[in-house]
Motif scaffolding. Structure first.
Motif, mmCIF file in Angstrom:
data_model
loop_
_atom_site.group_PDB
_atom_site.id
_atom_site.type_symbol
_atom_site.label_atom_id
_atom_site.label_comp_id
_atom_site.label_asym_id
_atom_site.label_seq_id
_atom_site.Cartn_x
_atom_site.Cartn_y
_atom_site.Cartn_z
ATOM 1 N N GLN A 164 60.809 44.485 39.154
ATOM 2 C CA GLN A 164 59.550 44.231 39.851
ATOM 3 C C GLN A 164 58.477 45.280 39.554
ATOM 4 O OE1 GLN A 164 59.283 41.271 41.246
ATOM 5 N NE2 GLN A 164 61.444 40.925 40.776
ATOM 6 N N ARG A 165 58.402 45.698 38.292
ATOM 7 C CA ARG A 165 57.285 46.564 37.900
ATOM 8 C C ARG A 165 56.023 45.719 37.756
ATOM 9 N NH1 ARG A 165 56.059 51.435 35.765
ATOM 10 N NH2 ARG A 165 58.260 52.057 35.653
ATOM 11 N N SER A 166 54.932 46.194 38.347
ATOM 12 C CA SER A 166 53.640 45.521 38.249
ATOM 13 C C SER A 166 52.750 46.285 37.287
ATOM 14 C CB SER A 166 52.973 45.444 39.627
ATOM 15 O OG SER A 166 53.787 44.745 40.556
ATOM 16 N N VAL A 167 52.160 45.573 36.339
ATOM 17 C CA VAL A 167 51.263 46.171 35.358
ATOM 18 C C VAL A 167 49.895 45.509 35.477
ATOM 19 C CG1 VAL A 167 50.848 46.641 32.908
ATOM 20 C CG2 VAL A 167 53.204 46.607 33.795
ATOM 21 N N PHE A 168 48.856 46.332 35.521
ATOM 22 C CA PHE A 168 47.476 45.863 35.610
ATOM 23 C C PHE A 168 46.714 46.425 34.417
ATOM 24 C CE2 PHE A 168 49.370 46.335 39.731
ATOM 25 C CZ PHE A 168 48.976 45.217 40.456
ATOM 26 N N TRP A 169 45.993 45.569 33.698
ATOM 27 C CA TRP A 169 45.257 46.050 32.538
ATOM 28 C C TRP A 169 44.053 45.155 32.261
ATOM 29 C CZ3 TRP A 169 49.060 42.520 32.126
ATOM 30 C CH2 TRP A 169 48.980 41.530 31.135
ATOM 31 N N THR A 170 43.164 45.658 31.419
ATOM 32 C CA THR A 170 42.015 44.892 30.943
ATOM 33 C C THR A 170 42.179 44.693 29.449
ATOM 34 O OG1 THR A 170 40.586 45.835 32.644
ATOM 35 C CG2 THR A 170 39.507 44.804 30.759
ATOM 36 N N ASP A 171 42.165 43.435 29.000
ATOM 37 C CA ASP A 171 42.416 43.177 27.584
ATOM 38 C C ASP A 171 41.161 43.414 26.744
ATOM 39 O OD1 ASP A 171 40.803 40.898 27.769
ATOM 40 O OD2 ASP A 171 42.488 39.516 27.962
ATOM 41 N N LYS A 172 41.288 43.233 25.450
ATOM 42 C CA LYS A 172 40.201 43.565 24.529
ATOM 43 C C LYS A 172 38.970 42.681 24.731
ATOM 44 C CE LYS A 172 42.188 40.624 20.902
ATOM 45 N NZ LYS A 172 42.776 40.607 19.526
ATOM 46 N N ALA A 173 39.147 41.518 25.370
ATOM 47 C CA ALA A 173 38.010 40.636 25.651
ATOM 48 C C ALA A 173 37.387 40.920 27.011
ATOM 49 C CB ALA A 173 38.448 39.175 25.573
ATOM 50 N N GLY A 174 37.942 41.922 27.721
ATOM 51 C CA GLY A 174 37.383 42.293 29.015
ATOM 52 C C GLY A 174 37.954 41.540 30.189
ATOM 53 N N HIS A 175 39.054 40.811 29.988
ATOM 54 C CA HIS A 175 39.681 40.062 31.075
ATOM 55 C C HIS A 175 40.677 40.952 31.817
ATOM 56 C CE1 HIS A 175 37.827 36.475 29.519
ATOM 57 N NE2 HIS A 175 38.446 36.611 28.357
ATOM 58 N N ALA A 176 40.532 41.057 33.129
ATOM 59 C CA ALA A 176 41.448 41.851 33.954
ATOM 60 C C ALA A 176 42.684 41.025 34.247
ATOM 61 C CB ALA A 176 40.765 42.276 35.249
#
Length: 293
Positions: A149-161
């Protein structure tokens, strides 16, 4: 849900193992694979409903069983005591008709720390776990699990969160646990219908954000129907590549609809002709007689 997330793992990338399921899903700043895939399936109208807080997928018995098995798997993976994970109400606290209601049951339920289930739930979980234990690859993944249950939050190269939540991870891969009522020659339909091809691409992208090298993501499937077998599947690379293209197009479309306020397709509200598959013409019009005869 606003979270104080440590950003030490890189700009715009955050990782947590202490979030509850409710906290993860309650965080609205990043979008999950399942949320985006519903919009891929239902289009702009589905997006509008989701943004209004309407649920497009409801809870059913299959999802309930899957949730119970996930909890059992997680406890096993982390070496926790599973003997008190689930509890069944004793007959003496049930109502006269055997239902779980009344003061005696309510008082008993308040004193329980485990999740309350039925005996049939426990029996089914036992059959499913026996199948999982007999699957060497599934047990290898279980034994090598370092976190769940690791949660990862990121913003991709197109700017989508974006965000993802792994059922389990080892030192070199992440994996997911699924339950199914399908036989193995039909399980491909689950990958297509429920967006598991997307999940493979999405979760590999998430793992890359926290320094994982490229890998093929395994899916551990356990049957909820006879013969209650367990199998581990990976996807062909061309399906993962296609999923990434679908994800990119869908996320771009989601952003465009928000910017323009146009959620309905251009032909919405117009008159359309019914489109029949080729086999329906032969069956319905010619009574199963070939058109060429």
């Amino acid at each position: 849900v606003r979270m104080n997330i440590d950003s030490s793992e890189g700009p715009q990338t955050f990782s947590r193992t202490d979030l509850t399921n409710e906290q993860y899903h309650g965080e609205q700043g990043h979008k999950s694979r399942s949320w985006a895939h519903q919009i891929y399936r239902y289009g702009g109208v589905g997006q509008k409903l989701l943004e209004q807080g309407v649920r497009l997928v409801g809870m059913n018995q299959g999802l309930k069983t899957g949730s119970l098995f996930d909890a059992y798997w997680e406890a096993k993976a982390m070496g926790q005591d599973t003997s008190k994970l689930f509890v069944v109400a004793p007959p003496e606290v049930l109502a006269a008709d055997g239902s779980r209601r009344g003061k005696a049951y309510t008082d008993w339920a308040k004193s329980q720390s485990g999740q309350i289930v039925t005996q049939s739930d426990l029996d089914l979980l036992g059959l499913m776990w026996a199948g999982a234990e007999a699957c060497d690859r599934a047990m290898e993944l279980l034994d090598n699990t370092t976190d769940t249950q690791r949660s990862v939050f990121w913003t991709d190269k197109a700017g989508h969160a974006r965000k993802a939540r792994f059922d389990g991870q080892t030192c070199d891969i992440v994996y997911d646990v699924k339950t199914t009522s399908s036989q193995w020659d039909q399980v491909y339909k689950s990958f297509l219908d429920f967006g598991y091809t997307w999940q493979s691409a999405w979760y590999q992208d998430a793992a890359y954000q926290i320094s994982y090298e490229p890998f093929r993501m395994p899916f551990i499937f356990v049957q909820t129907v006879p013969p209650y077998e367990c199998a581990v599947f990976v996807l062909p690379s061309e399906f993962i590549d296609a999923a990434r293209e679908q994800i990119d197009r869908t996320l771009d479309a989601i952003r465009l609809r928000r910017e323009t306020g146009e959620y309905f397709p251009a032909d919405y509200g117009t008159e359309k002709e019914v489109v029949f598959p080729g086999w329906a013409w032969t069956k319905e019009v010619y009574g199963n007689v070939s058109v060429t005869e």
